[in-house]
Design a protein around this motif. Structure first.
Motif, PDB file in Angstrom:
ATOM      1  N   HIS A  17       1.016  -1.209  -0.002  1.00 32.55           N
ATOM      2  CA  HIS A  17       0.165   0.030   0.026  1.00 32.55           C
ATOM      3  C   HIS A  17       0.884   1.285  -0.002  1.00 32.55           C
ATOM      4  N   LEU A  18       1.895   1.270   0.888  1.00 33.25           N
ATOM      5  CA  LEU A  18       2.846   2.559   0.977  1.00 33.25           C
ATOM      6  C   LEU A  18       3.671   2.632  -0.370  1.00 33.25           C
ATOM      7  N   ARG A  19       4.128   1.502  -1.000  1.00 32.38           N
ATOM      8  CA  ARG A  19       4.416   1.474  -2.392  1.00 32.38           C
ATOM      9  C   ARG A  19       3.740   2.197  -3.175  1.00 32.38           C
ATOM     10  N   LYS A  20       2.447   1.986  -3.306  1.00 32.71           N
ATOM     11  CA  LYS A  20       1.432   2.630  -4.019  1.00 32.71           C
ATOM     12  C   LYS A  20       1.391   4.079  -3.806  1.00 32.71           C
ATOM     13  N   VAL A  21       1.302   4.445  -2.629  1.00 33.57           N
ATOM     14  CA  VAL A  21       1.819   5.807  -2.463  1.00 33.57           C
ATOM     15  C   VAL A  21       2.802   6.551  -3.144  1.00 33.57           C
ATOM     16  N   GLU A  22       3.769   5.988  -3.042  1.00 35.21           N
ATOM     17  CA  GLU A  22       5.239   6.520  -3.724  1.00 35.21           C
ATOM     18  C   GLU A  22       4.899   6.744  -5.131  1.00 35.21           C
ATOM     19  N   VAL A  23       4.472   5.530  -5.579  1.00 33.70           N
ATOM     20  CA  VAL A  23       3.905   5.493  -7.269  1.00 33.70           C
ATOM     21  C   VAL A  23       2.988   6.726  -7.574  1.00 33.70           C
ATOM     22  N   HIS A  24       2.055   6.748  -6.842  1.00 32.03           N
ATOM     23  CA  HIS A  24       1.072   7.916  -7.255  1.00 32.03           C
ATOM     24  C   HIS A  24       1.703   9.334  -6.943  1.00 32.03           C
ATOM     25  N   LEU A  25       2.559   9.589  -5.912  1.00 35.25           N
ATOM     26  CA  LEU A  25       2.944  10.833  -5.800  1.00 35.25           C
ATOM     27  C   LEU A  25       4.421  11.022  -6.892  1.00 35.25           C
ATOM     28  N   ASN A  26       4.859   9.989  -7.071  1.00 38.67           N
ATOM     29  CA  ASN A  26       5.973  10.277  -8.192  1.00 38.67           C
ATOM     30  C   ASN A  26       5.189  10.479  -9.550  1.00 38.67           C
ATOM     31  N   GLN A  27       4.009   9.928  -9.836  1.00 39.84           N
ATOM     32  CA  GLN A  27       3.352  10.165 -11.099  1.00 39.84           C
ATOM     33  C   GLN A  27       2.942  11.622 -10.996  1.00 39.84           C
ATOM     34  N   LEU A  28       2.509  12.168  -9.825  1.00 35.75           N
ATOM     35  CA  LEU A  28       2.101  13.481  -9.849  1.00 35.75           C
ATOM     36  C   LEU A  28       3.169  14.673 -10.208  1.00 35.75           C
ATOM     37  N   ASN A  29       4.170  14.081  -9.614  1.00 30.63           N
ATOM     38  CA  ASN A  29       5.575  14.910 -10.149  1.00 30.63           C
ATOM     39  C   ASN A  29       5.817  14.875 -11.450  1.00 30.63           C
ATOM     40  N   ARG A  30       5.584  13.840 -12.144  1.00 28.89           N
ATOM     41  CA  ARG A  30       5.900  13.732 -13.468  1.00 28.89           C
ATOM     42  C   ARG A  30       5.003  14.620 -14.413  1.00 28.89           C
ATOM     43  N   ASP A  31       3.677  14.554 -13.925  1.00 25.96           N
ATOM     44  CA  ASP A  31       2.557  15.332 -14.457  1.00 25.96           C
ATOM     45  C   ASP A  31       2.874  16.794 -14.278  1.00 25.96           C
ATOM     46  N   ASP A  32       3.445  17.200 -13.239  1.00 25.27           N
ATOM     47  CA  ASP A  32       3.655  18.536 -12.905  1.00 25.27           C
ATOM     48  C   ASP A  32       4.601  18.975 -13.985  1.00 25.27           C
ATOM     49  N   ILE A  34       5.688  17.803 -16.619  1.00 19.88           N
ATOM     50  CA  ILE A  34       4.654  17.801 -18.263  1.00 19.88           C
ATOM     51  C   ILE A  34       3.906  18.876 -18.393  1.00 19.88           C
ATOM     52  N   HIS A  35       3.228  19.199 -17.445  1.00 22.20           N
ATOM     53  CA  HIS A  35       2.130  20.351 -17.415  1.00 22.20           C
ATOM     54  C   HIS A  35       2.371  21.287 -16.162  1.00 22.20           C
ATOM     55  N   PRO A  36       3.397  22.286 -16.428  1.00 24.19           N
ATOM     56  CA  PRO A  36       3.759  23.121 -15.449  1.00 24.19           C
ATOM     57  C   PRO A  36       2.598  24.286 -15.049  1.00 24.19           C
ATOM     58  N   GLU A  37       1.716  24.284 -16.368  1.00 24.95           N
ATOM     59  CA  GLU A  37       0.775  25.098 -16.159  1.00 24.95           C
ATOM     60  C   GLU A  37      -0.323  24.787 -15.167  1.00 24.95           C
ATOM     61  N   LYS A  38      -0.305  23.548 -14.861  1.00 29.36           N
ATOM     62  CA  LYS A  38      -1.530  23.067 -14.056  1.00 29.36           C
ATOM     63  C   LYS A  38      -1.615  23.842 -12.580  1.00 29.36           C
ATOM     64  N   GLU A  39      -2.977  24.253 -12.405  1.00 32.08           N
ATOM     65  CA  GLU A  39      -3.204  25.055 -11.274  1.00 32.08           C
ATOM     66  C   GLU A  39      -3.009  24.419 -10.066  1.00 32.08           C
ATOM     67  N   LYS A  40      -2.234  25.133  -9.011  1.00 30.72           N
ATOM     68  CA  LYS A  40      -2.083  24.740  -7.621  1.00 30.72           C
ATOM     69  C   LYS A  40      -2.225  25.839  -6.735  1.00 30.72           C
ATOM     70  N   HIS A  41      -2.033  25.417  -5.345  1.00 31.62           N
ATOM     71  CA  HIS A  41      -2.314  26.445  -4.476  1.00 31.62           C
ATOM     72  C   HIS A  41      -1.308  26.202  -3.446  1.00 31.62           C
ATOM     73  N   PRO A  42      -0.293  26.787  -3.547  1.00 30.66           N
ATOM     74  CA  PRO A  42       1.015  26.562  -2.607  1.00 30.66           C
ATOM     75  C   PRO A  42       0.986  27.121  -1.221  1.00 30.66           C
ATOM     76  N   SER A  43      -0.050  27.140  -0.496  1.00 32.86           N
ATOM     77  CA  SER A  43      -0.210  27.444   0.789  1.00 32.86           C
ATOM     78  C   SER A  43       0.752  26.784   1.626  1.00 32.86           C
ATOM     79  N   GLU A  44       1.030  27.452   2.597  1.00 36.65           N
ATOM     80  CA  GLU A  44       1.893  26.736   3.828  1.00 36.65           C
ATOM     81  C   GLU A  44       0.850  26.053   4.623  1.00 36.65           C
ATOM     82  N   GLN A 162      -1.911  19.766  -4.755  1.00 38.88           N
ATOM     83  CA  GLN A 162      -3.370  19.745  -5.315  1.00 38.88           C
ATOM     84  C   GLN A 162      -3.997  20.983  -5.519  1.00 38.88           C
ATOM     85  N   PRO A 163      -4.633  20.961  -6.573  1.00 42.66           N
ATOM     86  CA  PRO A 163      -5.683  22.015  -6.836  1.00 42.66           C
ATOM     87  C   PRO A 163      -6.097  22.595  -5.403  1.00 42.66           C
ATOM     88  N   TYR A 164      -6.415  24.167  -5.384  1.00 47.46           N
ATOM     89  CA  TYR A 164      -7.082  24.513  -4.016  1.00 47.46           C
ATOM     90  C   TYR A 164      -8.263  23.723  -3.640  1.00 47.46           C
TER      91      TYR A 164
END
Length: 296
Positions: A17-32, A34-44, A162-164
């Protein structure tokens, strides 16, 4: 790794299950990338901890050790855009409190006299943190956190990627019983039992100026004082949008001797995976290392 992703979820081990978490988050990073224009909300993110008083703890050394593990799990985050505020009566003597991202907020009201008053004490301390953040003009994500639970080292990274959203609710999480040395996954409605299960976005004017009841009730911050067991309903009543987090990014720790739920008689140290209709696994050093709660 692909085989893990294809295995039915019911058959996966905690490690998988934790390996799946790493796979998912790594995929999010790759998507970012590829698509740097993707809306995010970088709040602290602010993690708000209400620490129980030494006068009502069964073992103060144990309370301090549990808090140290909680802090270590956060301080080792891959994304360092966070701060931790701890409100309490007696300041623990642990090195983690010296970290620049940790703020100790002393309170001067009397500690509770019995377990039945623990929840009220926790909320009074949480309100003190809210007032502090109003004065600091903080705007961003706010997460109430129990002083013994563990945060995944990529939790901050995930929320900020994640998006806001006006709120996030932790739907799935890990559970640990230290007495039984058992770990298991709660796959649904994790937030019902665990107090470390919601993240709210507040603007600075959403926090109260004082801890007075009328002042707090007029502010959106009141949502952070509602029972976590039905926080989804409270958010809907307030017309606040929320996102369910399907990744097990929080660990609810039981069986360390000072759990409020145990002292209040709501749970006992014998709670196990079978009480949740699932199977548990032996708690080993691997899990401690994964959540990075070993000493700094």
């Amino acid at each position: 790794m692909a085989d893990v992703m294809k295995t039915p979820e019911a058959l996966l081990t905690i490690k998988e299950h934790l390996r799946k978490v790493e796979v998912h988050l790594n995929q999010l990073n790759r998507d970012d990338m590829i698509h740097p224009e993707k809306e995010k909300h970088p709040s602290e993110i602010v993690f708000a901890i209400s620490l129980k008083s030494k006068t009502v703890s069964k073992d103060w050394d144990n309370v301090q050790a549990s808090l140290a593990k909680t802090l270590r799990s956060i301080l080792r985050s891959t994304d360092q855009h966070f701060r931790i505020i701890i409100a309490g009566h007696e300041m623990p003597k642990i090195r983690e409190l010296r970290n620049k991202r940790v703020t100790w907020l002393p309170v001067d009201f009397p500690p509770p006299k019995a377990p039945k008053d623990f929840s009220k004490d926790k909320m009074r301390k949480r309100k003190e943190i809210g007032v502090y953040l109003r004065k600091a003009r903080f705007t961003g994500y706010f997460m109430p956190l129990d002083a013994d639970d563990w945060i995944h080292h990529r939790f901050v990274e995930y929320i900020r990627s994640q998006p806001y959203s006006e709120a996030f609710i932790i739907k799935k999480g890990c559970m640990v019983n230290l007495v039984r040395k058992e770990v298991w996954l709660r796959k649904h409605r994790f937030y019902i039992g665990c107090g470390s299960s919601a993240v709210f976005h507040f603007k600075h004017h959403d926090f109260p100026r004082t801890t007075e009841r009328d002042d707090v009730r007029r502010k959106l911050f009141r949502l952070a004082l509602k029972p976590h067991s039905n926080i989804d309903e409270h958010l809907e009543e307030a017309d606040r949008r929320y996102v369910m987090v399907e990744l097990p990014l929080v660990t609810w720790v039981l069986g360390h001797g000072d759990n409020t739920s145990v002292l209040q008689g709501k749970k006992d140290d014998g709670v196990s995976a079978k009480h949740y209709g699932t199977s548990g696994e032996k708690l080993t050093g691997r899990f401690y290392r994964y959540f990075k709660v070993n000493k700094l």
